[in-house]
Design a protein around this motif. Structure first.
Motif, mmCIF file in Angstrom:
data_model
loop_
_atom_site.group_PDB
_atom_site.id
_atom_site.type_symbol
_atom_site.label_atom_id
_atom_site.label_comp_id
_atom_site.label_asym_id
_atom_site.label_seq_id
_atom_site.Cartn_x
_atom_site.Cartn_y
_atom_site.Cartn_z
ATOM 1 N N VAL A 335 0.871 -1.175 0.000
ATOM 2 C CA VAL A 335 0.000 0.000 0.000
ATOM 3 C C VAL A 335 0.910 1.227 0.000
ATOM 4 N N THR A 336 0.616 2.191 -0.876
ATOM 5 C CA THR A 336 1.437 3.399 -0.974
ATOM 6 C C THR A 336 0.579 4.623 -0.701
ATOM 7 N N VAL A 337 1.076 5.487 0.164
ATOM 8 C CA VAL A 337 0.394 6.748 0.476
ATOM 9 C C VAL A 337 1.324 7.904 0.121
ATOM 10 N N PHE A 338 0.778 8.872 -0.615
ATOM 11 C CA PHE A 338 1.504 10.080 -0.996
ATOM 12 C C PHE A 338 0.938 11.269 -0.219
ATOM 13 N N MET A 339 1.814 12.147 0.232
ATOM 14 C CA MET A 339 1.400 13.432 0.809
ATOM 15 C C MET A 339 1.925 14.538 -0.099
ATOM 16 N N LEU A 340 1.024 15.465 -0.481
ATOM 17 C CA LEU A 340 1.409 16.580 -1.347
ATOM 18 C C LEU A 340 1.076 17.893 -0.651
ATOM 19 N N ASP A 341 1.992 18.812 -0.674
ATOM 20 C CA ASP A 341 1.761 20.147 -0.122
ATOM 21 C C ASP A 341 2.167 21.165 -1.179
ATOM 22 N N LEU A 342 1.262 22.082 -1.512
ATOM 23 C CA LEU A 342 1.554 23.087 -2.534
ATOM 24 C C LEU A 342 2.583 24.075 -1.998
ATOM 25 N N ARG A 367 -6.153 18.286 -11.711
ATOM 26 C CA ARG A 367 -4.940 17.801 -12.383
ATOM 27 C C ARG A 367 -4.423 16.525 -11.727
ATOM 28 N N LEU A 368 -4.501 16.469 -10.424
ATOM 29 C CA LEU A 368 -4.065 15.254 -9.734
ATOM 30 C C LEU A 368 -4.984 14.077 -10.055
ATOM 31 N N GLU A 369 -6.295 14.337 -10.107
ATOM 32 C CA GLU A 369 -7.245 13.275 -10.456
ATOM 33 C C GLU A 369 -6.911 12.670 -11.812
ATOM 34 N N ALA A 370 -6.493 13.513 -12.742
ATOM 35 C CA ALA A 370 -6.200 13.031 -14.092
ATOM 36 C C ALA A 370 -4.996 12.094 -14.119
ATOM 37 N N CYS A 371 -4.173 12.122 -13.074
ATOM 38 C CA CYS A 371 -2.988 11.261 -13.011
ATOM 39 C C CYS A 371 -3.301 9.891 -12.406
ATOM 40 N N LEU A 372 -4.513 9.730 -11.864
ATOM 41 C CA LEU A 372 -4.819 8.533 -11.085
ATOM 42 C C LEU A 372 -5.862 7.655 -11.762
ATOM 43 N N MET A 406 2.725 13.480 -11.267
ATOM 44 C CA MET A 406 1.881 14.463 -10.593
ATOM 45 C C MET A 406 2.558 15.831 -10.546
ATOM 46 N N LEU A 407 3.856 15.864 -10.281
ATOM 47 C CA LEU A 407 4.576 17.147 -10.270
ATOM 48 C C LEU A 407 4.517 17.819 -11.638
ATOM 49 N N THR A 408 4.683 17.029 -12.694
ATOM 50 C CA THR A 408 4.648 17.567 -14.062
ATOM 51 C C THR A 408 3.261 18.106 -14.390
ATOM 52 N N ALA A 409 2.226 17.371 -13.993
ATOM 53 C CA ALA A 409 0.855 17.818 -14.274
ATOM 54 C C ALA A 409 0.555 19.125 -13.560
ATOM 55 N N ARG A 424 3.446 24.524 -7.909
ATOM 56 C CA ARG A 424 4.545 23.636 -7.540
ATOM 57 C C ARG A 424 4.188 22.952 -6.230
ATOM 58 N N ALA A 425 4.651 21.736 -6.084
ATOM 59 C CA ALA A 425 4.317 20.963 -4.884
ATOM 60 C C ALA A 425 5.521 20.163 -4.425
ATOM 61 N N SER A 426 5.530 19.878 -3.142
ATOM 62 C CA SER A 426 6.499 18.940 -2.568
ATOM 63 C C SER A 426 5.730 17.670 -2.210
ATOM 64 N N ILE A 427 6.303 16.513 -2.572
ATOM 65 C CA ILE A 427 5.613 15.237 -2.392
ATOM 66 C C ILE A 427 6.487 14.289 -1.586
ATOM 67 N N GLY A 428 5.859 13.616 -0.645
ATOM 68 C CA GLY A 428 6.518 12.530 0.067
ATOM 69 C C GLY A 428 5.642 11.294 -0.025
ATOM 70 N N PHE A 429 6.244 10.123 -0.099
ATOM 71 C CA PHE A 429 5.431 8.912 -0.118
ATOM 72 C C PHE A 429 6.053 7.840 0.769
ATOM 73 N N ALA A 430 5.174 6.981 1.282
ATOM 74 C CA ALA A 430 5.604 5.880 2.147
ATOM 75 C C ALA A 430 4.876 4.623 1.714
ATOM 76 N N GLU A 431 5.535 3.476 1.863
ATOM 77 C CA GLU A 431 4.967 2.191 1.449
ATOM 78 C C GLU A 431 4.835 1.265 2.661
ATOM 79 N N SER A 432 3.871 0.353 2.582
ATOM 80 C CA SER A 432 3.670 -0.607 3.669
ATOM 81 C C SER A 432 3.067 -1.879 3.106
ATOM 82 N N ILE A 433 3.378 -2.996 3.754
ATOM 83 C CA ILE A 433 2.741 -4.268 3.404
ATOM 84 C C ILE A 433 1.781 -4.683 4.517
#
Length: 735
Positions: A335-342, A367-372, A406-409, A424-433
């Motif tokens: 499972v991957t969760v992304f956090m985005l802050d403009l 724009r983010l919806e279009a990436c998903l 997402m950054l490009t969009a 412009r946004a800063s993105i962090g993501f974390a993964e878990s099983i």
């Protein structure tokens, strides 16, 4: 809210958009509580309250409400009497009985006197709002708890009618009197059927329709003529009714309207018998709950989606993430969760206003919806923070590729208030099983940690969570705590960088630059803390401290060195200061309080601020300029400004960004750009100042290009006030 409120003029916006509602109840706490509840509901306007039936009638005459909520038991004129008077005089006013008494005779009597709907006190807010909106449309509602007494009354009345008919047929004695009783009972039954706000259908043992009241016609879109003698078009659930059962509790069902649409109903049934006890048919009470279902769905959606973008909110995101982690544990998938802050979103809000900020958030969401993919979850957590949940592996993209996508969009230019803006946004993501000790909050926290790491590394980028990042989170939290105390403890200070005339190397002025002398970490540059200052809302206060302190320092230098009364002070101003309605008067007070010539001050704003100014910020700049204070554009050449901005706005100085000066020796293109900016400034009557001059070769090229002024390490780094004082005292050039 007052009973003496004057009704709005016909055709007003309020009348068109809100249901004008009057509340009548003899208990103050009840009517006040209802008023407070309904005042929070969009589309309902409580125009007054009444404490008894007489006042309810008077206020209905005065205020012409669309709906009256009427208590039944009140002193003096009771609810039944008030209903009769109101419905007789005001055909457009719907009365909803709101009673604490589950009294079947009262239900019937209220409906016969013209009440549109009947609800028990304690009905939930959804049911109450639903009834008010329905009444305003001319529709009726009866509380589900009152279906049973109404059904009982129908069974009782029909049984009495049939018994009278049977008795009349069995005996000719008192035949006329019997027929009179039958007629009276039939008329009352007809009145009840007509007045009932619910569908009432009588069928025989073969389910053929014998009675079909007006409410049933409205619910199903079929007239009585169409269905009488024919099988019920919406047969009851396949459960046999026995005479001994009594009324069957309401059951939810989906019936079909004549136009093919679905009608959500609740159906209560009871068996009918003849005097011998033989089953002769069924009476059905049909309550249309379609609108209530839609309202419940709407309220459920509102509870788990935020209003601006329509995206899932934090609660729904947390719930879906926990479900995904549970599934991941059994399926062994990630499972991957992304956090985005403009990035720099506060600058947009402060400079262009909150309406433009909201518009930017909606653009970012789309724009983010279009990436998903449809199965992915995009949520707005609040402010300018978004989160993305990927609970099924992406076939086309790795997490890194999706983050970059997402950054490009987001980076595509957007138009806000006729100003181009880049998201412009800063993105962090974390993964878990789905480790046993992990939940949605911990995964979101790790993604948030990675996002702040991206910000600290320059913004407009992404980072994957690593365990070591948690140390940075603790450091950031400590930094914010320290920042709140720094102003009170006097830990900020100003250093000053000389600005020189390039052909003579004589000192012209200085730029005030903020520093934080941290008790443990030493001297910190603004890049290490200014973002947190903005996020904490401390910038207006800190910025004003910088302005006041710089003005006081310039006054002191002028007093110490009267021969250098031409020395100028450049002060950086933030967007949040410019939109402060008191900032212009603050500048004027500083000038007057420190007895400074207005021409000795220069206010610096960045090129990005120049482009994204609101009308309020422009007016503030213009007012400052009109005092004689000069305006400088910092970092010129790195943003989106154009000649039109320089012509239209109060600008006196252009500061050429350090990035052009750095490469003007090695790259001819950079040298050409600096030459062009210098020539343009001269043509427009503006002063050019080169920033970041670091070596003699750059100085020689700038002098060759006839750049009048510059600053940089070649002359002096930003220094404490005493260094500048010594420089002024020896009359030496910075070199």
């Amino acid at each position: 809210m007052s009973a003496s409120q004057v009704p709005p003029e016909r055709g007003s916006a309020q009348e068109q958009t809100a249901v004008r509602t009057l509340i009548a109840d003899d208990v103050y706490e009840v009517r006040d509580g209802l008023a407070r509840l309904l005042d929070r509901i969009p589309g309902i306007d409580v125009v007054g309250t009444a404490g008894d039936g007489v006042q309810a009638v008077q206020l209905t005459d005065e205020l012409a409400p669309a709906v009256v909520l009427m208590d039944m038991r009140m002193p003096g004129m009771d609810g039944l009497a008030a209903i009769g008077e109101i419905t007789a005089k005001h055909h457009d006013t719907a009365v909803i009985v709101l009673s604490a008494y589950d009294d079947e005779s009262m239900v019937v009597e209220a409906l016969l006197r013209g009440a549109r709907s009947y609800l028990l006190k304690g009905a939930d807010a959804v049911e109450l709002v639903h009834a008010i909106e329905a009444a305003a449309r001319g529709e009726s509602r009866v509380s589900g708890s009152l279906t049973k007494p109404l059904l009982n009354k129908m069974v009782e009345t029909l049984a009495e009618e049939r018994k009278l008919r049977a008795d009349a047929e069995a005996s000719a004695r008192d035949l006329a009197e019997r027929h009179a009783e039958i007629r009276a009972l039939s008329e009352r039954l007809a009145s009840l059927l007509d007045a009932a706000p619910v569908g009432i259908i009588e069928t025989d043992t073969a389910d053929r329709v014998l009675r079909w009241n007006p409410a049933a016609e409205r619910i199903y879109g079929r007239s009585a003529e169409e269905v009488l003698g024919r099988p019920d078009p919406n047969p009851a659930p396949p459960r046999a009714i026995r005479v001994t059962d009594g009324p069957v509790a309401p059951q939810s069902a989906e019936h079909t309207h004549s136009d093919g649409s679905t009608v959500h109903v609740e159906v209560a049934r009871a068996g009918l018998t003849d005097p011998s006890g033989r089953m002769t048919g069924v009476i059905k009470v049909i309550t249309d709950v379609t609108d209530r279902k839609e309202l419940e769905a709407k309220l459920h959606h509102q509870a788990f989606h935020e209003r601006l973008t329509g995206l899932p909110n934090r609660d729904l995101f947390i719930d879906r993430t926990n479900v995904a982690l549970t599934a991941a544990r059994s399926a062994g998938r990630k499972v991957t969760v992304f956090m985005l802050d403009l990035d720099d979103f506060k600058t947009i809000n402060d400079s262009l206003g909150h309406a433009s900020g909201d518009r930017l958030l909606v653009i970012a969401a789309r724009r983010l919806e279009a990436c998903l993919r449809p199965q992915d979850t995009l949520s707005r957590l609040g402010g300018d923070e978004f989160a993305v949940l990927i609970d099924q592996p992406q076939d086309a993209f790795t997490p890194e590729e999706l983050a970059d996508r997402m950054l490009t969009a987001l980076r595509r230019s957007a138009l806000l208030e006729d100003h181009p803006a880049t998201i412009r946004a800063s993105i962090g993501f974390a993964e878990s099983i789905g480790e046993p000790d992990e939940d949605a909050n911990s995964l979101l926290r790790d993604a948030d940690t990675a996002m702040y790491a991206a910000k600290s590394h320059g913004k407009a980028r992404f980072e994957k969570f690593e365990v070591g990042m948690r140390v940075a989170v603790l450091e950031r939290a400590q930094l914010e705590t320290d920042l709140r105390a720094a102003l009170e403890l006097g830990q900020f200070e100003l250093h000053y960088q000389p600005i020189v005339q390039l052909d003579t190397l004589q000192l012209q002025g200085v730029e005030a630059l903020l520093r934080w002398r941290h008790p443990q970490r030493g001297l910190l540059l603004p890049a290490m803390f200014v973002d947190q200052v903005e996020q904490l809302g401390l910038m207006p206060r800190l910025g004003n401290w910088v302005f006041e302190t710089a003005c006081a320092q310039l006054t002191a230098w002028h007093a110490e060195h009267p021969e250098r009364a031409d020395l100028t002070m450049s002060i950086n101003v933030s967007a949040s200061q410019l939109v402060d309605s008191h900032f212009v008067s603050f500048v004027e007070q500083c000038l007057a309080g420190h007895q400074l010539d207005t021409h000795s001050l220069v206010v610096e704003i960045t090129e990005g601020m120049l482009v994204t100014q609101t009308a309020q910020a422009r007016a503030a700049l213009q007012a400052i300029h009109e005092t004689g204070v000069r305006i400088a554009i910092d970092d010129f050449g790195t943003g989106y400004s154009s000649l039109s901005y320089l012509r239209e706005l109060a600008v006196d100085i252009i500061k050429i960004d350090k990035s052009f000066v750095d490469f003007m020796i090695a790259e001819e293109d950079a040298a050409t750009l600096t030459r062009t900016i210098i020539a343009m400034a001269e043509d427009l009557g503006l002063q050019a100042v080169a920033e970041g001059v670091a070596d003699p070769a750059q100085l020689a090229r700038l002098v060759e290009q006839q750049c009048p002024s510059g600053q940089g390490e070649l002359f002096s780094c930003a220094a404490r006030p005493e260094y500048i004082s010594a420089m002024l005292g020896t009359a030496q050039s910075p070199l």
